[in-house]
Design an enzyme around this catalytic site. Structure first.
Site, PDB file in Angstrom:
ATOM      1  N   SER A   2       0.812  -1.214   0.000  1.00  0.00           N
ATOM      2  CA  SER A   2       0.000   0.000   0.000  1.00  0.00           C
ATOM      3  C   SER A   2       0.855   1.278   0.000  1.00  0.00           C
ATOM      4  CB  SER A   2      -0.966  -0.044   1.185  1.00  0.00           C
ATOM      5  OG  SER A   2      -1.908   0.989   1.126  1.00  0.00           O
ATOM      6  N   ASP A  51      10.632   5.639  -9.756  1.00  0.00           N
ATOM      7  CA  ASP A  51      10.306   6.199 -11.066  1.00  0.00           C
ATOM      8  C   ASP A  51      10.930   7.570 -11.278  1.00  0.00           C
ATOM      9  OD1 ASP A  51       8.885   3.951 -11.625  1.00  0.00           O
ATOM     10  OD2 ASP A  51       6.896   4.876 -11.555  1.00  0.00           O
ATOM     11  N   LYS A  57      -0.498  -4.259  -3.155  1.00  0.00           N
ATOM     12  CA  LYS A  57      -1.773  -3.753  -2.661  1.00  0.00           C
ATOM     13  C   LYS A  57      -1.848  -2.273  -3.025  1.00  0.00           C
ATOM     14  CE  LYS A  57      -5.069  -2.306   0.276  1.00  0.00           C
ATOM     15  NZ  LYS A  57      -5.543  -0.913   0.378  1.00  0.00           N
TER      16      LYS A  57
END
Length: 461
Positions: free
Chosen positions: A312, A323, A337
């Protein structure tokens, strides 16, 4: 009709109706990519089928059934067809749910466990009533408010020790190696559970965030993402900056997630620009969060540790910094998740519905969530960078967890008399106590992260 709607007896019906309405409304909105939903007549017939079924059970089942339990079971049945994260939160569970979100509760501030049928203190939380009262790791709690704790379960102990802030609890304590019992009265407070931890504690029991003075590489563990996590993390980063830290390892292993807002605030501490995360739902508009120009720890090489239990909010932070090429990811693939749950009040706030309404997207636009039909080699979770993947087996993982627990314990300090006695009668060979406690087992993932950071620092130098 107005009196029926206002009555407590009608509330379970209303809660069930709201659950079904919210779910069917979210699935029946205008969306050209989905098939047309049921007509109003069909929807009415389905509602009627549900109501008639419950009515028949309540009136004609062989044994009397509690109405509340019946309706809550129906609600749970509806949500059970969705996913593991959508859930009904009953009035009894709601208070605990709210406190877990905030990482706060009323209590005395100790971690306990049951050993041979007796309640043992694993560690006090620093700065709490238990800590100030002198309760230490290894103490046995033999009584709570005059009641024996022999044979008590951990869950029962938590219920006995927790309570409203300002109330008192009387404990019978027996210290390790001693037979006599001492009685302590402790006033409960609002306990804040630390979510930002270091590698080891200093003599003052405060966390130390440098792995060692020589390498000057910082180490910070986040156990969850609560309302105060970003603020506490900023304070820890301030200490590392004051110590001229040259690199940082952010450990998100075993972190199950938490608040989306906290994840965004944490990522924002390391970025001055770039996308942090976006969410996209079937019937909800796309939302995106970008970094602000207020990074407090920018330009310092970073490695992030993750494992299969990082989920999460942990995955949001790891994916964001990966990224944006702000950090290297070390460890193993994360849980996967990446779904968004909205908490919707039911029964005028007495209970609640936690419903999945959207999914997270990485800055790259890729998916984080692993849906039921997603293949093992599909697009989900966060993968470590090339050359940084290292999966631990179950045995190694269990040993690492035990070692971490041992290092987290707040140890008893010498009393004034013990210190004076040691100074008067020193041992023949007094060994200097190490500044950093040794590890009982190697942490190969941490060692790999250190290797990556050391190589990066060598290139910078």
């Amino acid at each position: 009709m107005r009196s029926l709607l206002a009555s407590k007896a009608f509330r379970p019906w209303l809660a069930l109706w709201l659950v079904v309405f919210v779910i069917t409304a979210s699935s029946g909105g205008e969306n050209t990519q989905t098939k047309k939903g049921p007509s109003e007549d069909e929807r009415y017939e389905l509602y009627k089928l549900l109501v008639d079924t419950i009515d028949q059970v309540e009136r004609n089942y062989v044994k009397e059934v509690d109405r509340r339990e019946l309706f809550e079971a129906a609600i749970q049945g509806v949500l059970g067809k969705l996913d593991p994260y959508s859930a009904y939160i009953s009035p009894e569970e709601l208070k605990q749910f709210r406190s877990s979100e905030e990482s706060e509760f009323g209590g005395i501030g100790i971690q306990t466990g049951v050993e041979d049928g007796h309640l043992k203190v694993l560690s006090p939380l620093v700065g709490t009533p238990a800590y100030r009262a002198g309760i230490v790791a290894g103490d046995w709690i033999v009584e709570i408010d005059g009641k024996s704790t022999k044979g008590i379960s951990t869950e029962e102990a938590v219920k006995w020790l927790k309570g409203e802030a300002g109330t008192k609890v009387t404990l019978g304590i027996r210290s390790e190696g001693k037979s006599e019992k001492r009685t302590i009265e402790v006033v409960r407070e609002r306990i804040h559970v630390e979510t930002v931890l270091g590698d080891h504690r200093g003599d003052d029991d405060a966390w130390r965030f440098l792995l060692d003075d020589e390498s000057r590489i910082g180490y910070i563990r986040l156990t969850t993402f609560s309302r105060d996590t970003a603020r506490e993390l900023q304070q820890a980063l301030g200490k590392l900056k004051a110590q001229n830290a040259r690199g940082l390892i952010l450990d998100l292993r075993f972190n199950p997630g938490g608040l989306l807002s906290a994840a965004i605030e944490v990522a924002d501490l390391f970025l001055s620009e770039g996308r942090i995360v976006s969410t996209k739902g079937r019937n909800s508009p796309e939302r995106a969060w970008d970094a602000k120009k207020n990074a407090v720890f920018e330009g310092v090489p970073m490695a992030i540790l993750v494992n299969r239990y990082s989920a999460s909010a942990s995955e949001i932070v790891a994916a964001c910094l990966q990224d944006n090429k702000r950090a290297v990811i070390v460890g193993e693939r994360t849980w996967g998740k990446g779904s968004v749950q909205n908490v919707i009040d039911l029964e005028e706030g007495a209970s609640a519905l936690k419903l999945t309404t959207a999914a997270y997207r990485r800055p790259s636009g890729k998916n984080i969530h692993r849906f039921e039909d997603t293949e093992e080699d599909g697009e989900w979770g966060v993968l470590p960078d090339e050359g940084c993947q290292l999966k631990l087996d179950a045995s190694e993982l269990a040993n690492l967890i035990q070692d971490r627990r041992e290092r987290d314990i707040v140890r008893p300090h010498r009393t004034v008399s013990e210190t004076a006695d040691a100074q008067t009668n020193p041992p023949a060979k007094a060994a200097k106590e190490p500044d950093v406690p040794p590890r009982t087992v190697p942490d190969r993932q941490l060692e790999l992260a250190l290797k990556q950071l050391t190589a990066e620092l060598a290139r910078v130098d």
